[in-house]
Design an enzyme around this catalytic site. Structure first.
Site, PDB file in Angstrom:
ATOM      1  N   LYS A 111     -12.032  -1.440   6.713  1.00 29.49           N
ATOM      2  CA  LYS A 111     -11.153  -2.343   7.444  1.00 29.49           C
ATOM      3  C   LYS A 111     -11.584  -2.401   8.911  1.00 29.49           C
ATOM      4  CE  LYS A 111      -9.013  -2.514   3.558  1.00 29.49           C
ATOM      5  NZ  LYS A 111      -7.918  -1.699   3.103  1.00 29.49           N
ATOM      6  N   ASP A 144      -1.156   6.778   6.243  1.00 29.44           N
ATOM      7  CA  ASP A 144      -2.285   5.931   5.862  1.00 29.44           C
ATOM      8  C   ASP A 144      -2.478   4.914   6.989  1.00 29.44           C
ATOM      9  OD1 ASP A 144      -4.023   4.049   4.843  1.00 29.44           O
ATOM     10  OD2 ASP A 144      -2.934   3.729   2.966  1.00 29.44           O
ATOM     11  N   TRP A 187       0.824  -1.222   0.000  1.00 27.50           N
ATOM     12  CA  TRP A 187       0.000   0.000   0.000  1.00 27.50           C
ATOM     13  C   TRP A 187       0.847   1.257   0.000  1.00 27.50           C
ATOM     14  CZ3 TRP A 187      -4.361  -0.579  -2.072  1.00 27.50           C
ATOM     15  CH2 TRP A 187      -5.178  -1.683  -1.801  1.00 27.50           C
TER      16      TRP A 187
HETATM   17  C1  LIG Z   1      -7.395  -1.197   1.763  1.00 28.53           C
HETATM   18  C2  LIG Z   1      -6.324  -0.204   1.846  1.00 28.53           C
HETATM   19  C3  LIG Z   1      -6.224   0.862   0.937  1.00 28.53           C
HETATM   20  C4  LIG Z   1      -7.168   1.028  -0.233  1.00 28.53           C
HETATM   21  O1  LIG Z   1      -8.428   1.383   0.226  1.00 28.53           O
HETATM   22  P1  LIG Z   1      -9.621   1.721  -0.772  1.00 28.53           P
HETATM   23  O2  LIG Z   1     -10.697   2.128   0.171  1.00 28.53           O
HETATM   24  O3  LIG Z   1      -9.932   0.501  -1.552  1.00 28.53           O
HETATM   25  O4  LIG Z   1      -9.190   2.847  -1.630  1.00 28.53           O
HETATM   26  C5  LIG Z   1      -5.208   1.778   1.117  1.00 28.53           C
HETATM   27  N1  LIG Z   1      -4.333   1.658   2.126  1.00 28.53           N
HETATM   28  C6  LIG Z   1      -4.395   0.659   3.013  1.00 28.53           C
HETATM   29  C7  LIG Z   1      -3.395   0.572   4.108  1.00 28.53           C
HETATM   30  C8  LIG Z   1      -5.391  -0.307   2.909  1.00 28.53           C
HETATM   31  O5  LIG Z   1      -5.471  -1.308   3.796  1.00 28.53           O
END
Ligand SMILES: *Cc1c(COP(=O)(O)O)cnc(C)c1O
Length: 359
Positions: A195, A171, A101
């Site tokens: 998540k 993030d 990611w």
């Molecule tokens: C799932 C995830 C993403 C992508 O998320 P979307 O909502 O599909 O854009 C980005 N960063 C991390 C750490 C993730 O777990």
């Protein structure tokens, strides 16, 4: 038989919240309407939104000089929103590469600026987090971006990088609200909902006031943090249903005792699974001990030919969605806040039994 969902996202939600949604869905508090049918400009939805904000602020002890923005886009959109809003004419930004990611954020960031990869663990196949002493930070960078929990690779930061006066952008999608965090160390935190927060269709950004400035020319208006914050996340129709459910999850966490209690549960659940993996010659986990994620636990069977049998039997035991991400293969157990300890115990029992029969 109870069943458990180990999906990385959209992921399992607290069953208490699911039943609350079921109960309140047709007629939200005597309005005769479902939340899905309420106008986003109605006082009722206004109350839902501001309560969610108040609860989130309380859970994370978010200081007053930080603003919360609810966005309709997923976490991926922030890979663009961060440079569009934070570069402020600067052409340089630092990125830390620790897995899938953070790498995706780097690729997207390159569309806007000169990305300096200040640290990378790519040559170690994303198995350990580079220590801060190895980072080559640029003091003139507009910001430093990293991902504090690598959902796919299973790495988690248990320390907050020190970037001096350069704003730190993170993030936190896959471990947001899994433990207390010192928000004041960050310029900007963002996280996708599906998540550890609620259903898909929402991401949350927590931004320090002084970073809310004019975005770069050409920025789509929905991607402007400043306008979104100014409009209280109501530049257009927000994802009302998702925000409602996220708010119910915040209240559920508060009823559990808050983030310190969530953390202790997450520590215990992760220890159960990692201790088992460490004592097994049949399964292996590749991540360095100190950097192992409490949320996402990737592991491999030493005999990959057994992968499909493992997944099939796990399903029969009510243990679902254990297949690893396609880029790393193997298995992955995501054990977010809403995964009860019973789920992890059931998984470990099954894995031990599987090992006895096939090992
Ligand atoms: C799932 C995830 C993403 C992508 O998320 P979307 O909502 O599909 O854009 C980005 N960063 C991390 C750490 C993730 O777990």
């Amino acid at each position: 038989m109870r069943s458990f969902n180990f999906s990385a996202g959209p992921a399992t939600l607290p069953s208490e919240v699911i039943y609350q949604v079921q109960q309140e869905l047709p007629d939200w508090r005597g309005t005769g309407m479902s939340v899905m049918e309420l106008s986003h400009r109605s006082p009722e939805f206004g109350g839902i939104l501001s309560q969610a904000e108040v609860d989130l602020r309380e859970l994370l002890s978010i200081p007053d000089h930080y603003r919360i923005v609810f966005c309709q886009e997923g976490a991926s959109a922030h890979w663009d929103m961060v440079p569009l809003n934070l570069l402020q004419g600067n052409t340089r930004a630092d990125y830390i590469e620790t897995g899938y990611w953070s790498y995706r954020a780097i690729e997207e960031g390159r569309r806007y600026c000169n990305v300096n990869i200040a640290a990378s663990n790519r040559i170690d196949r994303y198995c350990a987090i580079p220590e801060q002493s190895e980072w080559r930070l640029d003091p003139k960078a507009a910001y430093v971006h990293y991902c504090s929990n690598e959902t796919i690779d299973g790495l988690e930061f248990f320390w907050i990088p020190d970037t001096g006066s350069v704003p730190l952008v993170v993030d936190m999608s896959s471990h947001f609200l899994s433990r207390p965090v010192d928000v004041s160390r960050f310029g900007l935190i963002y996280a996708g909902a599906q998540k550890n927060i609620g259903p898909a269709g929402l991401s949350i950004a927590i931004i320090r006031d002084d970073l809310l400035k004019q975005s770069a020319p050409g920025t789509p208006f929905l991607m402007d943090y400043h306008s979104q914050a100014h409009a209280h996340s109501m530049l257009n129709t927000p994802p009302t249903f998702t925000i409602w459910v996220a708010g119910l999850v915040f209240q559920w966490i508060k009823r559990q005792g808050g983030l310190a209690v969530m953390e202790q549960r997450n520590v215990d659940k992760a220890a159960l699974l990692y201790d088992f993996l460490d004592h097994s010659g049949f399964y292996r986990s590749q991540v360095k001990r100190e950097d192992r994620s409490r949320m996402n636990v990737p592991f491999h069977l030493r005999e990959p030919a057994l992968d499909e049998v493992f997944l099939k039997e796990a399903d029969q035991h009510g243990l679902h969605q254990l297949r690893g991400h396609r880029v790393v293969g193997g298995m992955r157990a995501s054990i977010y806040n809403a995964m009860p300890v019973e789920g992890v115990k059931a998984l470990v029992t099954f894995m031990a039994d599987f090992e006895r029969r096939y090992g």
